[in-house]
Design a protein around this motif. Structure first.
Motif, PDB file in Angstrom:
ATOM      1  N   THR A  23      -2.848  55.829  19.957  1.00 39.77           N
ATOM      2  CA  THR A  23      -4.126  55.150  20.410  1.00 39.77           C
ATOM      3  C   THR A  23      -5.184  55.383  19.813  1.00 39.77           C
ATOM      4  O   THR A  23      -6.432  55.074  19.959  1.00 39.77           O
ATOM      5  N   PRO A  64      -6.555  53.667  17.056  1.00 37.55           N
ATOM      6  CA  PRO A  64      -7.021  52.575  16.676  1.00 37.55           C
ATOM      7  C   PRO A  64      -8.397  52.145  17.971  1.00 37.55           C
ATOM      8  O   PRO A  64      -9.420  51.843  17.973  1.00 37.55           O
ATOM      9  N   ASP A 116     -15.051  32.958  26.035  1.00 39.86           N
ATOM     10  CA  ASP A 116     -13.842  33.051  25.887  1.00 39.86           C
ATOM     11  C   ASP A 116     -13.221  33.845  24.658  1.00 39.86           C
ATOM     12  O   ASP A 116     -12.269  33.857  24.352  1.00 39.86           O
ATOM     13  N   GLY A 117     -14.589  34.555  24.375  1.00 42.48           N
ATOM     14  CA  GLY A 117     -14.245  35.395  23.047  1.00 42.48           C
ATOM     15  C   GLY A 117     -14.984  36.582  23.285  1.00 42.48           C
ATOM     16  O   GLY A 117     -15.860  36.759  24.051  1.00 42.48           O
ATOM     17  N   PRO A 118     -14.981  37.551  22.291  1.00 41.33           N
ATOM     18  CA  PRO A 118     -15.829  38.779  22.504  1.00 41.33           C
ATOM     19  C   PRO A 118     -16.846  38.684  22.499  1.00 41.33           C
ATOM     20  O   PRO A 118     -17.844  39.519  22.881  1.00 41.33           O
ATOM     21  N   PHE A 119     -17.560  37.552  22.295  1.00 44.21           N
ATOM     22  CA  PHE A 119     -19.005  37.208  21.804  1.00 44.21           C
ATOM     23  C   PHE A 119     -19.726  37.352  23.421  1.00 44.21           C
ATOM     24  O   PHE A 119     -19.308  36.589  24.239  1.00 44.21           O
ATOM     25  N   LEU A 160     -16.119  43.723  22.352  1.00 43.21           N
ATOM     26  CA  LEU A 160     -14.666  44.256  22.215  1.00 43.21           C
ATOM     27  C   LEU A 160     -14.589  45.461  23.190  1.00 43.21           C
ATOM     28  O   LEU A 160     -13.510  45.675  23.897  1.00 43.21           O
ATOM     29  N   PHE A 211     -13.623  39.013  28.030  1.00 41.82           N
ATOM     30  CA  PHE A 211     -12.890  37.959  27.495  1.00 41.82           C
ATOM     31  C   PHE A 211     -11.534  37.777  27.738  1.00 41.82           C
ATOM     32  O   PHE A 211     -10.573  37.012  27.290  1.00 41.82           O
ATOM     33  N   ASN A 231      -7.272  38.106  28.214  1.00 46.31           N
ATOM     34  CA  ASN A 231      -6.824  37.586  29.397  1.00 46.31           C
ATOM     35  C   ASN A 231      -5.897  38.592  29.979  1.00 46.31           C
ATOM     36  O   ASN A 231      -5.914  39.863  29.452  1.00 46.31           O
ATOM     37  N   PRO A 275      -2.907  39.829  30.156  1.00 44.36           N
ATOM     38  CA  PRO A 275      -2.116  40.821  29.304  1.00 44.36           C
ATOM     39  C   PRO A 275      -2.777  41.882  28.561  1.00 44.36           C
ATOM     40  O   PRO A 275      -2.465  43.010  28.564  1.00 44.36           O
ATOM     41  N   LEU A 276      -4.053  41.189  27.935  1.00 41.01           N
ATOM     42  CA  LEU A 276      -4.714  42.088  26.900  1.00 41.01           C
ATOM     43  C   LEU A 276      -5.463  43.096  27.808  1.00 41.01           C
ATOM     44  O   LEU A 276      -5.649  44.253  27.544  1.00 41.01           O
ATOM     45  N   MET A 303      -3.265  45.907  28.380  1.00 40.87           N
ATOM     46  CA  MET A 303      -3.341  46.699  27.165  1.00 40.87           C
ATOM     47  C   MET A 303      -4.501  47.816  27.166  1.00 40.87           C
ATOM     48  O   MET A 303      -4.066  48.924  26.873  1.00 40.87           O
ATOM     49  N   TYR A 304      -5.475  47.281  27.366  1.00 37.65           N
ATOM     50  CA  TYR A 304      -6.772  47.973  27.562  1.00 37.65           C
ATOM     51  C   TYR A 304      -6.615  49.253  28.532  1.00 37.65           C
ATOM     52  O   TYR A 304      -6.819  50.239  28.563  1.00 37.65           O
ATOM     53  N   SER A 342      -3.829  51.568  27.438  1.00 37.01           N
ATOM     54  CA  SER A 342      -4.348  52.436  26.418  1.00 37.01           C
ATOM     55  C   SER A 342      -5.491  53.494  26.974  1.00 37.01           C
ATOM     56  O   SER A 342      -5.592  54.722  26.683  1.00 37.01           O
ATOM     57  N   MET A 366       1.238  35.898  29.854  1.00 37.10           N
ATOM     58  CA  MET A 366       2.305  36.425  28.657  1.00 37.10           C
ATOM     59  C   MET A 366       2.671  35.095  27.891  1.00 37.10           C
ATOM     60  O   MET A 366       3.846  34.599  28.394  1.00 37.10           O
ATOM     61  N   LEU A 391       2.390  36.357  22.025  1.00 37.79           N
ATOM     62  CA  LEU A 391       2.084  37.906  22.445  1.00 37.79           C
ATOM     63  C   LEU A 391       3.184  38.554  22.701  1.00 37.79           C
ATOM     64  O   LEU A 391       3.783  39.798  22.078  1.00 37.79           O
ATOM     65  N   ILE A 430      -9.627  37.833  18.404  1.00 33.47           N
ATOM     66  CA  ILE A 430      -8.677  38.324  19.566  1.00 33.47           C
ATOM     67  C   ILE A 430      -7.244  38.766  18.682  1.00 33.47           C
ATOM     68  O   ILE A 430      -6.792  39.719  19.382  1.00 33.47           O
ATOM     69  N   GLN A 454      -5.479  41.868  19.965  1.00 35.48           N
ATOM     70  CA  GLN A 454      -3.921  42.045  20.476  1.00 35.48           C
ATOM     71  C   GLN A 454      -2.885  42.656  19.729  1.00 35.48           C
ATOM     72  O   GLN A 454      -2.160  43.249  20.159  1.00 35.48           O
ATOM     73  N   LEU A 471      -3.452  45.182  17.532  1.00 34.94           N
ATOM     74  CA  LEU A 471      -3.509  46.664  17.805  1.00 34.94           C
ATOM     75  C   LEU A 471      -3.016  47.106  18.949  1.00 34.94           C
ATOM     76  O   LEU A 471      -2.356  48.168  19.200  1.00 34.94           O
ATOM     77  N   THR A 503      -0.103  49.739  19.521  1.00 34.88           N
ATOM     78  CA  THR A 503      -0.165  51.097  20.419  1.00 34.88           C
ATOM     79  C   THR A 503       1.038  50.862  21.418  1.00 34.88           C
ATOM     80  O   THR A 503       1.591  51.963  21.601  1.00 34.88           O
ATOM     81  N   LEU A 504       1.103  49.774  22.312  1.00 32.40           N
ATOM     82  CA  LEU A 504       2.098  50.089  23.380  1.00 32.40           C
ATOM     83  C   LEU A 504       3.408  49.964  22.880  1.00 32.40           C
ATOM     84  O   LEU A 504       4.398  50.779  23.307  1.00 32.40           O
TER      85      LEU A 504
END
Lengths: 508, 109
Positions: free
Chosen positions: A198, A200, A297-300, A335, A340, A342, A344-345, A348-349, A352, B1, B5, B65, B69, B71, B75-76
């Motif tokens: 983890t 990064p 829809d993005g990190p902005f 970030l 933003f 979805n 699955p992401l 992941m956060y 982590s 999913m 991805l 993005i 995704q 990274l 990691t996972l």
């Protein structure tokens, strides 16, 4: 004989962990929970209707405008807020009477509405937003001091991660190494594996986290141009906010356009379902301004904004960050917040974040195990550690329990929900101090398993939003919450069994 | 999913599995045949190739993005591989081979 640099880095790494470890563990657990704060909000307000598939955003906005027209026709500011991508049926309205430029939050009233525009009477709760707030300003501590503590600990995390890499001699050889059943060696392997993979994430999240309150930590940013004091910070933040300032002539009331027409025009320019909120200043008056903000829809972090006047012509647009520093600020903070992301992401956060928290927990376990055998003969310091580390998940489960159990009409029930976290934590701490280290770990792991696993049952006994109903609909947000609680309960049970078995192996 | 991805994650897993396969410690645990130095580098190169392909798979989300995704996937995938390696070493490599063949078939079709 270790080279001096490894020795000093090892000393630094260990003592940073001792000083900041518990707070960082708290920050990462609450931070991981914040990934789903909107979903937790919904679960903790079971009076809100189940998700309905067929309501369009335009219908929700219209219902909101209607309600505001009835409830607060003379307000200076109206806001209708929908948050389509994560909570499709959410409809919130806010209004402020009195001066439009006033700063007092108590003048702003808010209601949650259902799809027909009728207000929902929901229980007072801080919901998932409490976990989000505690994540960066703790609880019970004055806000500025708490943010300083969190900031210092975040900085210590960065140092801890870098020193960890320096002292990890065999980082590539041990990359995939995880040996079970070896006592202290296992804990070290767990700590290393979780932390290295983890890395990064840790670097990104800690660095971006520091940026949120950089104007507090590096206070000359503000004081050099605005002077010192609270009002200067507020002025600084005000100037930073990206509201397009549009002044223009008042319009003839006879040709005014309706709000639904403005929404239709927005849908023409952006596509359907893109609105995040609509803010109307001076509704119904010739100087009316309608600002429509777009979903991100993005990190902005800054979203596009369209400003209309009362006849529906576009007066101003804000299309994105106007300068490179703003763009960098948006991306870095975006970030961290992952608004933003979805599903699955987002998971992941979450995984982590929980992995970093467990890595810190393993490190604390190693450290206090060593410390117990060297000093602290009479004080059970490892049990103190176990009580704190194992106690936090239990406390968060009890927070959810308290949402269902505390009477709805109790005055300040939301404060009591928050208190339940810390009361439980104190109890687990006290319990652990009275047991042996092994038994404390065992008992608390089982307690966590029960606390999480029984939550769907408590849900079924106290509300109409339990799995029996939410799986049939299907309302995946609410069902997902209950299923996740079951999964976490199972995970803690598994951990309890594995711990018991390895202890039996070591003893026998 | 989305498929992209999933592809990113699986490519990361197999790439990391190749790295693990090049280490004696894990080969012995899984009971695989010994290899020489050239084989060592070959496996590592294969791992690098697959990780690069996974970057390409996540690039279709746009680069901001996509990096996040990728990274997250590394990691996972690393955590998953490590856990499986420590419980069933053989299964970790068998899984990698199976996943790689499925990916090849899907890509060819």
């Amino acid at each position: 004989m270790r080279p001096p640099i490894r020795q000093s880095m090892a000393w630094l790494h260990a003592w940073i962990g001792a000083v900041a470890g518990w707070i960082l563990y708290f920050i990462f657990i609450t931070g991981a929970a914040t990934c789903f704060s909107v979903e937790i909000d919904r679960w903790m307000q079971p009076e809100r209707p189940l998700v309905s598939q067929n309501v369009s955003q335009a219908q929700l906005l219209e219902a909101g405008f209607r309600r505001l027209g009835e409830r607060a026709p003379n307000a200076r500011i109206w806001v209708v807020s929908v948050s389509s991508n994560r909570d499709p049926s959410r409809l919130q309205v806010l209004w402020r009477e009195g001066e439009a430029s006033g700063n007092s939050r108590s003048l702003t009233k808010t209601e949650l509405l259902d799809a027909g525009g009728n207000p929902i009477a929901y229980r007072k709760t801080y919901g998932g937003q409490l976990l989000y707030r505690m994540h960066y300003q703790l609880h019970y501590i004055p806000v500025v001091e708490a943010r300083w503590i969190v900031g210092v600990c975040t900085f210590l995390l960065l140092i801890g991660a870098i020193t960890g890499v320096i002292i990890h001699r065999r980082i590539f050889r041990d990359f995939f190494t995880l040996r079970f059943g070896k006592g202290r060696r296992t804990w070290i392997d767990v700590h290393n594996v979780l932390a290295v993979f983890t890395l990064p994430f840790q670097l990104m999240i800690a660095y971006s986290g520091l940026l949120f309150f950089a104007y507090i930590y590096l206070f000359p940013i503000v004081t050099i141009a605005y002077g010192s004091g609270d009002s200067s910070v507020r002025q600084f933040l005000n100037d930073l906010s990206t509201r397009p300032v549009v002044a223009g002539p008042a319009v003839d009331a006879a040709v005014r356009v309706s709000l639904p027409q403005i929404v239709a025009e927005t849908n023409r320019l952006w596509g359907a379902g893109q609105v995040r909120y609509v803010e109307i200043t001076d509704p119904g008056r010739p100087s009316e301004r309608v600002a429509v903000s777009r979903q991100r829809d993005g990190p902005f972090r800054a979203s596009e904004i369209l400003v209309f006047d009362a006849v529906g012509s576009v007066m101003g647009r804000y299309d994105g960050p106007s300068s490179t520093p703003r763009l960098i600020n948006d991306i870095v903070l975006g970030l961290h917040e992952a608004q933003f992301a979805n599903p699955p992401l987002r998971w992941m956060y979450f995984i982590s974040g929980v992995s970093v928290a467990f890595s810190i927990a393993a490190g604390l376990f190693i450290f206090f195990g060593k410390l117990q055998s060297i000093s602290f003969r009479s004080f059970p310091i490892q049990q103190l550690n176990i009580g704190i580390v194992a106690g936090l998940p239990i406390s968060i489960a009890i927070y959810f329990w308290s949402n269902r159990i505390i009477p709805i009409d109790l005055e300040q029930r939301q404060a009591w929900e928050a208190n339940s976290i810390f009361v439980t934590w104190m109890l687990t701490l006290t319990f652990a101090l009275m047991r042996s280290a092994d038994k404390a770990m065992q008992n608390l792991l089982w307690a966590a398993s029960v606390a999480f696993g029984l939550l769907p049952v408590i849900n079924a006994l106290t509300t109409q939003r339990h799995l029996g109903i939410t799986l049939l609909r299907p309302d995946w947000t609410l069902a997902g919450f209950d299923l996740t609680m079951l999964a976490i309960g199972a995970a803690f049970a598994f951990a309890a069994v594995v711990t018991a078995r390895s202890e039996a192996q070591e003893a026998g | 999913m989305s498929p992209a991805l999933i592809a990113t994650f699986l490519l990361c897993y197999t790439g990391l599995a190749l790295f693990a396969a090049s280490m004696n410690r894990h080969r012995d645990a899984a009971g695989l045949v010994k290899i020489n130095r050239f084989g060592d580098y070959l496996l590592k190169a294969g791992g690098v190739l697959l990780i690069t392909l996974s970057m390409r798979a996540s690039a279709q989300f746009g680069w901001v993005i996509g990096i996040v995704q990728w990274l997250g996937s590394v990691t996972l995938a690393g955590l998953a591989l490590t856990v499986i390696l420590s419980i069933w070493p053989r299964a970790a490599f068998v899984l990698a081979v199976v996943v790689l063949s499925i990916l090849l078939v899907v890509w060819a079709v």
